[in-house]
Design an enzyme around this catalytic site. Structure first.
Site, short mmCIF file in Angstrom:
data_model
loop_
_atom_site.label_atom_id
_atom_site.label_comp_id
_atom_site.label_asym_id
_atom_site.label_seq_id
_atom_site.Cartn_x
_atom_site.Cartn_y
_atom_site.Cartn_z
N SER A 1 46.23 39.17 18.28
CA SER A 1 45.98 37.78 18.66
C SER A 1 45.47 37.09 17.40
O SER A 1 44.28 37.18 17.06
CB SER A 1 44.94 37.69 19.78
OG SER A 1 45.44 38.23 20.97
N THR A 2 46.39 36.42 16.71
CA THR A 2 46.02 35.83 15.43
C THR A 2 44.99 34.72 15.58
O THR A 2 44.22 34.45 14.65
CB THR A 2 47.26 35.25 14.72
OG1 THR A 2 47.92 34.33 15.59
CG2 THR A 2 48.22 36.36 14.34
N CYS A 3 44.95 34.10 16.77
CA CYS A 3 43.97 33.03 16.95
C CYS A 3 42.54 33.57 16.90
O CYS A 3 41.61 32.85 16.56
CB CYS A 3 44.23 32.28 18.26
SG CYS A 3 44.25 33.31 19.71
N PHE A 4 42.37 34.85 17.26
CA PHE A 4 41.04 35.47 17.22
C PHE A 4 40.92 36.50 16.10
O PHE A 4 39.92 37.21 16.03
CB PHE A 4 40.73 36.14 18.56
CG PHE A 4 40.58 35.17 19.69
CD1 PHE A 4 39.46 34.35 19.77
CD2 PHE A 4 41.55 35.06 20.66
CE1 PHE A 4 39.32 33.45 20.81
CE2 PHE A 4 41.41 34.16 21.71
CZ PHE A 4 40.30 33.35 21.79
N GLY B 1 39.13 29.86 18.34
CA GLY B 1 40.29 30.73 18.16
C GLY B 1 41.58 30.08 18.58
O GLY B 1 42.59 30.15 17.87
#
Length: 1027
Positions: A993-996, A688
């Site tokens: 949370s764009t990473c996840f 992520g």
């Protein structure tokens, strides 16, 4: 007592040896004396010759100085050759005089040359004698009372001609004609030429056109380069020569005999003269069209045997035939432009109309279109395509009734056989005259109605239409099948050439030559035909070489497919094969079956796009397994750790990743972020965080403000900036960007980066194709610039009045820079003759030359991660979808099915029910796209659906702001599950949370609050910032 004393024996041997040595010495003396005498004689002879030459040179210069002779170039050349042969230091003064004489001769170079003039006078004299004494019509003695003498005198003339023929008269005339005509400026006068031709024709007429004399006439006279061109106009008084030549050559053995005697170069000259005669005597050509076509085909086929595709020790270069394995007469090269001009009559309008009269004389049937049923309203995105179909199928005017193969013509009919033989002729010309192939194709496409009518003719063949007939021909090796397939090959080659040189306005709006509905029908025919060739394994010969038929049909198909990819003209699913099961194809690919591999190589578009993406992902997975990049029970992949400062994300990423080998970038990379205070951020990267890093890097490098990339005018799509050199290491940066984008595609991470299609075409290597046209791709860079260029193409007046040159002026950071499109281009005006070249040069400069280095660096980086062969199964728009996700509307059912819930949320939770209801009922398609971008950083769904989104789409119930959030606890989960609130969260916004791919959603008490807060959050793209 009888023995010889030992001393006497040795004395005897010594005497014999002395005598032998004396004899040898005498011989050596005699030989030496002979050599000395020869040397002296040679020296004395050389001295005499030198003395004689010096005297001759001195006499020449004395005569020149006295003015008794003119010093022309030829005489000086002869005397200079002699002087330079014996030149020594004592000849210094003579050499000085020679130099002065050469310089003086330059002033009289334009005066008539006495020697050549004398030769001409002598030739004229001899020809006059021969013309006079080979025909009695001009003799006064036979007029009036002397009429009785005419038969006897005519017989004498015939005997003279017979004697001349026995002594090689035709060979001498051929040498005379070739020396006089096979040059850029002919040296024979019209009178001389007429006399020679008259003399050469008299024996043939006297013998009543006997085969022997016709043969000699064809070999020696008609094979002289462009003789018909020099004779200018042949009147009917030429005794119907063309018809007699055609009928003589119609016998195969006689035609072969002529070709063997002449060999390639002179056969081509004969061919040019026959074609020119056909052009001048149209009536004979029309009456003897079948024999004429057969003769030309046989002669071209003979030459074709010796045409080679590449240079070798056995080949010679010919300006028309290319590499040729027979001896080439280089003395004919000066006359080749005239021979080429004669050959061009074969594909000129006049001859094409005569030969293809049966095809062109037919009128295409018309029918009034039936009004279509009313269509339901569609989204705005589909309007351009729908409008195009509406114009194509629902015209108020009548449309051609050739949408379906109708059949009906017998393939053994005279009409079909004639058209087939004509197509074989032109196809043979295309494969033989390799250096003027484009000229032939352009000539054949000049008539707007030839190709559409030829297509209509093809559709009428056989009992059930063209496709079934040609499929049967593939499995037959008869001469009839070969001729029918040659017709298809010619149609494909010409049509492909035509569509390649037409621009979008001519294809879609003006519909030059082909109507849109015809292109749809043709593409369907070609798609089926090529599919059958590949799947049934009949695209190669016994040697494993691709058939010419396959190259032609496949090339035409792919030109249409690529044109459709750029701008749609076919209906949905037009290119798919319904009878091809993807599961069967994948099974055959797993087993390594050749036909499945060839299908994927040549026509991947027949496979649904989703299945090709699955295949691509499988290929990537297999490579990861082979490289040990996937964790197994027995081994773990190597992990690369990098530390990135948020304030210098691009610089740190570039420094730490650019030197890594490609396999390390393909592997697992773990990122640790350092905040602005220099403190490590908490959290463990399980893909992520790396996803967030990759997205941020890509967002920064593709930002036009950085000037690595810039946007096109209009649709704002990205391509390399021509002024990226302001960055010191810009090429290394482009290579790094290529690697990062390759990594995103490799891992299946979709990034919202819209590329200009011309740039993606270069990434895919399409610009190396023979049929690639820069001008077709230009609208994707600058549609206004494209319109301006094409207006020059259509300009009716003199383009020179526009004051354009072969250069491009550009404002580069406040300075006007002139780029020459070709060396010296800024001084070369654009004219009506070179305006097409100017348009293509300009388009090529804007899209290729200006960004050549940047594009090469980007491609180098991208291909180090993504094997270019993997992308061959995708078109340019499909690669864009591979990078940025699907451009279809978001499938909420699919998203709901693959969503993971945390913090007490579940699929039946009322906040979740509200959320899905708001997305489906209250939000527009654009707002749903904004919602997806808010959570995942990309507004488009994954190509294979949300099941392939990594990490999976998640929704978590949160009670506090992000900076106070410590993760899920038992209490928070229970409160979220039972909708128990510490306090009303109405003042907080949703975050992500764009990473996840995680949506953090407060436990709102009302649906209206959720709708308003969510709409505000996605419209402001708050993400982490607000809570």
């Amino acid at each position: 007592m009888f023995t010889v004393p030992q001393s006497s024996k040795s004395d005897f041997l010594d005497k014999a040896r002395q005598a032998r040595e004396e004899r040898r010495g005498q011989k050596d003396k005699e030989k030496a004396a002979t050599n000395i005498q020869a040397l002296i004689r040679r020296f004395l002879c050389r001295c005499r010759l030198q003395k004689q030459i010096r005297k001759e040179v001195d006499d020449y210069f004395q005569a020149s100085e006295a003015g008794t002779s003119k010093r022309n170039a030829l005489s000086i050349f002869k005397i200079a050759r002699k002087l330079l042969f014996i030149y020594q230091l004592e000849d210094k003064m003579r050499f000085e005089k020679l130099c002065r004489a050469i310089l003086a001769s330059m002033e009289v170079e334009n005066e008539p040359k006495p020697d050549i003039l004398q030769d001409n006078k002598m030739i004229t004299l001899y020809l006059t004698m021969l013309v006079t004494f080979t025909d009695t019509s001009t003799w006064r003695i036979v007029r009036g009372k002397g009429e009785a003498l005419r038969p006897a005198l005519t017989r004498i003339c015939e005997n003279i001609m017979g004697h001349l023929n026995q002594k090689g008269f035709y060979s001498i005339l051929q040498i005379l004609l070739t020396n006089g005509l096979a040059r850029s400026k002919p040296s024979l006068s019209k009178g001389t030429l007429t006399a020679v031709f008259t003399l050469s024709l008299r024996p043939v007429i006297a013998a009543h056109f006997s085969e022997n004399l016709l043969r000699s006439f064809l070999i020696h006279i008609m094979s002289v380069p462009a003789i018909v061109c020099h004779l200018n106009v042949l009147t009917p008084e030429t005794h119907d020569l063309l018809r007699k030549f055609i009928l003589f050559l119609s016998r195969e053995e006689q035609c072969l005999d002529i070709c063997v005697c002449l060999e390639g170069s002179h056969t081509l000259c004969l061919l040019g003269n026959l074609i020119h005669l056909g052009f001048l005597t149209e009536k004979v050509l029309e009456e003897e069209a079948n024999h004429f076509v057969k003769d030309l085909t046989d002669m071209l086929s003979y030459c074709q045997r010796y045409v080679s595709q590449k240079k070798s020790n056995l080949t010679h270069w010919h300006p028309v035939l290319g590499w040729f394995s027979q001896t080439v007469d280089y003395g004919l090269n000066e006359s080749m432009p005239l021979v080429t001009k004669q050959l061009q009559y074969l594909w000129g309008v006049s001859v094409i109309r005569t030969l293809f009269n049966d095809v062109l004389s037919k009128k295409l049937e018309s029918q009034e279109p039936t009004p279509p049923p009313p269509q339901p309203s569609t989204s705005q995105n589909n309007l351009p395509v729908k409008n195009l179909f509406k114009r194509a199928f629902q015209k108020s005017a009548s449309v051609r009734n050739i949408l379906k193969p109708v059949g009906g013509k017998r393939v053994d009919s005279v009409e079909v056989q004639k058209v087939c033989s004509i197509c074989v002729l032109y196809q043979t010309a295309l494969s033989t005259l390799t250096q003027i192939r484009l000229q032939i194709l352009t000539g054949l496409t000049h008539l707007d109605d030839l190709l559409p009518k030829l297509w209509a003719f093809i559709c009428e063949l056989g009992p059930q239409g063209g496709l079934k007939l040609f499929m049967e021909c593939l499995n037959n090796d008869t001469e009839e099948s070969k001729q029918l397939l040659a017709m298809l090959v010619l149609f494909c080659d010409c049509s492909r050439h035509l569509i390649t040189i037409l621009d979008d306005i001519e294809v879609y709006e003006e519909q030059t030559s082909f109507k849109i509905e015809e292109l749809i029908t043709i593409s369907s025919f070609l798609n089926t035909f090529v599919y059958k060739m590949v799947w049934d394994g009949i695209l190669e010969n016994a040697k494993g070489e691709k058939l010419e038929l396959f190259h032609s049909v496949h090339g035409w198909l792919m030109v249409l497919y690529e044109r459709d990819c750029r701008r749609r003209f076919t209906p949905d699913d037009h290119w798919l094969r319904k009878d091809l099961k993807p599961s069967l194809l994948f099974q055959e690919l797993e087993k390594g079956k050749k036909r499945a591999q060839l299908l994927l190589q040549y026509i991947p578009h027949v496979i649904p796009h989703k299945n090709r993406v699955l295949l691509f992902r499988n290929i990537v997975t297999k490579e990861k397994e082979s490289l040990g990049l996937i964790e197994t029970s027995s081994a773990s992949p190597h992990v690369t750790h990098i530390t990135i400062r948020r304030s210098r994300m691009l610089e740190d990423g570039y420094d730490q990743l650019r030197r890594l080998p490609a396999n390390s970038i393909k592997g697992v990379i773990r990122v640790k972020f350092v905040n602005d205070l220099g403190v490590d951020e908490a959290g463990i990267d399980q893909d992520g965080v790396f996803k967030e890093f990759l997205e941020e890097i890509i967002k920064k490098v593709f930002n036009p403000a950085l000037n690595l990339f810039k946007t096109t005018s209009g649709n704002e799509r990205l391509y390399p900036s021509p002024t990226s050199y302001i960055h010191e290491n810009h090429l290394q940066l482009f290579e790094f960007v290529g690697k990062m984008l390759g990594k995103a595609v490799y891992e299946g991470i979709v990034v919202d980066v819209p590329f200009a299609s011309f740039f993606l075409s270069q990434v895919l290597g399409h610009h190396h194709s023979t049929f690639y046209s820069s001008i077709d791709e230009l609208p994707s860079l600058d549609s206004e610039f494209y319109k301006n260029l094409t207006s020059i193409k259509r300009y009716d007046g003199d383009v020179g009045d526009l004051g354009l040159t072969l250069s491009y002026d550009e404002d580069v950071m406040g300075q006007l820079v002139c780029h020459e499109l070709i060396p010296g281009g800024k001084t070369m005006p654009v004219t009506n003759e070179n305006k097409i070249s100017y348009i293509h040069l300009m388009a090529h400069f804007r899209m290729h030359t200006q960004i050549k280095e940047q594009t090469a660096a980007f491609i180098r980086g991208f291909r180090s991660i993504i094997n270019p062969e993997w992308l061959h199964m995708f078109s340019t728009p499909e690669v864009q979808r591979l990078v940025s996700g699907d451009n279809a509307e978001i499938d909420l059912d699919d998203l709901k099915k693959h969503t993971v819930y945390y913090g007490g949320f579940h699929s039946s939770h009322r906040v979740i029910i509200w959320l899905w209801d708001i997305l489906s009922s209250d939000f527009t398609a654009d707002e749903r796209a904004m919602f997806l971008k808010f959570v995942t950083s990309c507004s488009r769904p994954p190509l294979l659906g949300f099941a392939y989104l990594k990490p999976p789409f998640s929704i978590r119930c949160v009670e506090v702001s992000d900076d106070q959030d410590t993760g899920d606890t038992l209490g928070s989960v229970l409160r979220g599950f039972f909708t128990i609130r510490k306090k009303e969260p109405g003042g907080r916004l949703p975050t992500s949370s764009t990473c996840f791919n995680l949506l953090k959603l407060p436990n709102y008490s009302k649906k209206s609050i959720l709708r308003d807060k969510l709409r505000y959050a996605i419209s402001m793209n708050t993400g982490f910032e607000l809570s």
